[in-house]
Scaffold this motif. Structure first.
Motif, PDB file in Angstrom:
ATOM      1  N   THR A  52      42.970  43.008  34.380  1.00  0.00           N
ATOM      2  CA  THR A  52      42.935  42.046  35.286  1.00  0.00           C
ATOM      3  C   THR A  52      42.589  40.731  34.516  1.00  0.00           C
ATOM      4  O   THR A  52      42.231  40.608  33.417  1.00  0.00           O
ATOM      5  CB  THR A  52      41.994  42.311  36.393  1.00  0.00           C
ATOM      6  OG1 THR A  52      41.971  41.179  37.417  1.00  0.00           O
ATOM      7  CG2 THR A  52      40.316  42.261  35.859  1.00  0.00           C
ATOM      8  N   TRP A 112      41.887  49.727  33.940  1.00  0.00           N
ATOM      9  CA  TRP A 112      42.128  48.522  35.111  1.00  0.00           C
ATOM     10  C   TRP A 112      41.983  47.185  34.438  1.00  0.00           C
ATOM     11  O   TRP A 112      41.136  46.767  33.996  1.00  0.00           O
ATOM     12  CB  TRP A 112      41.210  48.727  36.290  1.00  0.00           C
ATOM     13  CG  TRP A 112      41.404  47.848  37.349  1.00  0.00           C
ATOM     14  CD1 TRP A 112      41.425  46.145  37.588  1.00  0.00           C
ATOM     15  CD2 TRP A 112      42.020  48.014  38.736  1.00  0.00           C
ATOM     16  NE1 TRP A 112      41.881  46.041  38.676  1.00  0.00           N
ATOM     17  CE2 TRP A 112      42.270  47.141  39.301  1.00  0.00           C
ATOM     18  CE3 TRP A 112      42.238  49.184  39.127  1.00  0.00           C
ATOM     19  CZ2 TRP A 112      42.801  46.966  40.678  1.00  0.00           C
ATOM     20  CZ3 TRP A 112      42.748  49.457  40.609  1.00  0.00           C
ATOM     21  CH2 TRP A 112      43.105  48.043  41.242  1.00  0.00           C
ATOM     22  N   ASP A 138      42.995  39.469  28.524  1.00  0.00           N
ATOM     23  CA  ASP A 138      42.852  39.817  29.930  1.00  0.00           C
ATOM     24  C   ASP A 138      41.480  40.634  29.862  1.00  0.00           C
ATOM     25  O   ASP A 138      40.939  40.656  28.817  1.00  0.00           O
ATOM     26  CB  ASP A 138      43.813  40.772  30.627  1.00  0.00           C
ATOM     27  CG  ASP A 138      45.000  40.039  31.035  1.00  0.00           C
ATOM     28  OD1 ASP A 138      44.623  38.820  31.585  1.00  0.00           O
ATOM     29  OD2 ASP A 138      46.142  40.535  30.996  1.00  0.00           O
ATOM     30  N   GLU A 187      40.157  36.293  38.226  1.00  0.00           N
ATOM     31  CA  GLU A 187      40.104  37.567  39.260  1.00  0.00           C
ATOM     32  C   GLU A 187      39.011  38.411  39.214  1.00  0.00           C
ATOM     33  O   GLU A 187      38.416  38.827  40.288  1.00  0.00           O
ATOM     34  CB  GLU A 187      41.572  38.257  39.035  1.00  0.00           C
ATOM     35  CG  GLU A 187      41.677  38.885  40.330  1.00  0.00           C
ATOM     36  CD  GLU A 187      42.996  39.854  40.334  1.00  0.00           C
ATOM     37  OE1 GLU A 187      43.193  41.041  40.860  1.00  0.00           O
ATOM     38  OE2 GLU A 187      43.974  39.328  39.796  1.00  0.00           O
ATOM     39  N   TYR A 224      36.880  50.975  38.642  1.00  0.00           N
ATOM     40  CA  TYR A 224      36.907  49.600  38.846  1.00  0.00           C
ATOM     41  C   TYR A 224      35.783  49.193  40.109  1.00  0.00           C
ATOM     42  O   TYR A 224      35.070  48.152  39.891  1.00  0.00           O
ATOM     43  CB  TYR A 224      38.077  49.032  39.284  1.00  0.00           C
ATOM     44  CG  TYR A 224      38.279  47.560  39.484  1.00  0.00           C
ATOM     45  CD1 TYR A 224      38.444  46.662  38.414  1.00  0.00           C
ATOM     46  CD2 TYR A 224      38.259  46.921  40.769  1.00  0.00           C
ATOM     47  CE1 TYR A 224      38.392  45.284  38.376  1.00  0.00           C
ATOM     48  CE2 TYR A 224      38.247  45.349  40.615  1.00  0.00           C
ATOM     49  CZ  TYR A 224      38.403  44.648  39.566  1.00  0.00           C
ATOM     50  OH  TYR A 224      38.471  43.267  39.796  1.00  0.00           O
TER      51      TYR A 224
END
Length: 127
Positions: free
Chosen positions: A111, A109, A97, A115, A18
């Motif tokens: 998110t 990951w 997402d 964000e 990330y």
């Protein structure tokens, strides 16, 4: 980028990938997705159907490596301004997402699009 250069990055854990993604995209100003022959983007749905996400990569080589064995997927770049202006609102509206830099071990990951946008804007302030 050679496979010798790709492998250590791909083998990082999800959080390290990330952070790598943020720094690379902050510098290059583009995000990579996979699309099929009909120009539909790859969307991954968990086995139980609870999680749906758009996988994204910091460079075409990583997306290509992930898609090995899938004949109908190819990398496509999205400029960061387009991602912020069009994709983030669309993903948010659709409740989708973002899976940032999935590893070959299938860890990712996940998110929310908004964000990720904030994190990318923070990363870009370093350049």
């Amino acid at each position: 980028m050679s496979s010798d250069e790709l492998t250590p990055i791909i083998e990082m854990d999800g959080e390290e990938r990330y952070d790598y993604f943020l720094s690379q995209v902050g510098e290059e100003r583009e995000i990579w997705i996979l699309v099929n022959n009909d120009n539909r983007f790859l969307k991954i749905v968990s086995d139980d159907g609870d999680v749906e996400y758009l996988p994204v990569w910091p460079a075409s080589e990583f997306a290509t490596e992930y898609a090995k064995g899938a004949d109908d997927l190819s990398p496509r770049s999205i400029s960061l301004p387009d991602f912020f202006r069009k994709w983030v609102p669309g993903l948010t509206k659709d409740g989708l997402d973002v899976g940032v830099f999935p590893g070959l071990d299938k860890t990712v990951w996940i998110t929310e699009a908004e964000e990720l946008k904030r994190d990318l804007q923070d990363a870009m302030s370093d350049f």
